[in-house]
Design a protein around this motif. Sequence first.
Motif, mmCIF file in Angstrom:
data_model
loop_
_atom_site.group_PDB
_atom_site.id
_atom_site.type_symbol
_atom_site.label_atom_id
_atom_site.label_comp_id
_atom_site.label_asym_id
_atom_site.label_seq_id
_atom_site.Cartn_x
_atom_site.Cartn_y
_atom_site.Cartn_z
ATOM 1 N N VAL A 1 -23.573 5.368 27.367
ATOM 2 C CA VAL A 1 -23.802 5.107 28.850
ATOM 3 C C VAL A 1 -22.809 4.912 29.203
ATOM 4 C CG1 VAL A 1 -25.684 3.895 29.405
ATOM 5 C CG2 VAL A 1 -26.279 4.942 27.633
ATOM 6 N N LEU A 2 -21.741 3.866 29.163
ATOM 7 C CA LEU A 2 -20.639 3.194 30.043
ATOM 8 C C LEU A 2 -20.128 5.089 30.608
ATOM 9 C CD1 LEU A 2 -20.530 0.185 28.996
ATOM 10 C CD2 LEU A 2 -22.173 0.783 31.428
ATOM 11 N N VAL B 1 -24.249 1.015 24.389
ATOM 12 C CA VAL B 1 -24.035 0.661 25.473
ATOM 13 C C VAL B 1 -22.183 1.337 25.799
ATOM 14 C CG1 VAL B 1 -22.745 -0.796 24.874
ATOM 15 C CG2 VAL B 1 -22.782 -1.043 27.381
ATOM 16 N N GLY B 2 -21.725 2.277 24.986
ATOM 17 C CA GLY B 2 -19.958 2.664 25.130
ATOM 18 C C GLY B 2 -20.361 4.126 25.457
ATOM 19 N N ARG C 1 -21.699 7.394 32.822
ATOM 20 C CA ARG C 1 -22.110 6.802 34.088
ATOM 21 C C ARG C 1 -20.352 7.137 34.796
ATOM 22 N NH1 ARG C 1 -24.575 0.225 34.143
ATOM 23 N NH2 ARG C 1 -26.796 1.183 33.602
ATOM 24 N N ALA C 2 -19.312 6.111 33.959
ATOM 25 C CA ALA C 2 -18.060 6.551 34.658
ATOM 26 C C ALA C 2 -17.846 8.144 35.027
ATOM 27 C CB ALA C 2 -17.228 6.596 33.872
#
Length: 132
Positions: free
Chosen positions: A120-121, A117-118, A124-125
């Motif tokens: 992916v986030l 998840v890290g 995204r950022a």
Amino acid sequence: MPWPKSMKTVRIRQGNLFAADCPTRNILDDVTSRWGALVLVLLLKESCYRFSELAYLIGGVSEKMLAQTLRALEEDGFVLRKVHPTKPPKVEYSLTPLGKEVAERMQALTSYIEANVGKVLAHRASTAKLMA
């Protein structure tokens, strides 16, 4: 009485997700829906849960959506609904052998997503900054 000849030759065809009229798409929707995936993975952890336990453990799901999800997974043969003859009736949900099989695969995917998840986030950022 023997089976009619046509019944002996009936075959269940293999699915094709890319065919517009294939029922595999509906089954895939049930399994990979937001709540379907969570129900399957949660039921894999314990042998059975009551409706209220599932609703409590799956944060954010409404009773209506949980009921619809359980009904769809039961119709697909992934979830078993067992009613105990008590007053009030006690209803428990568990995985069928087919459900256990698909839940194990879903758990692999959800575990991968939790572990990454890290990344992916962060992606995204960085993408959001490029678009701004």
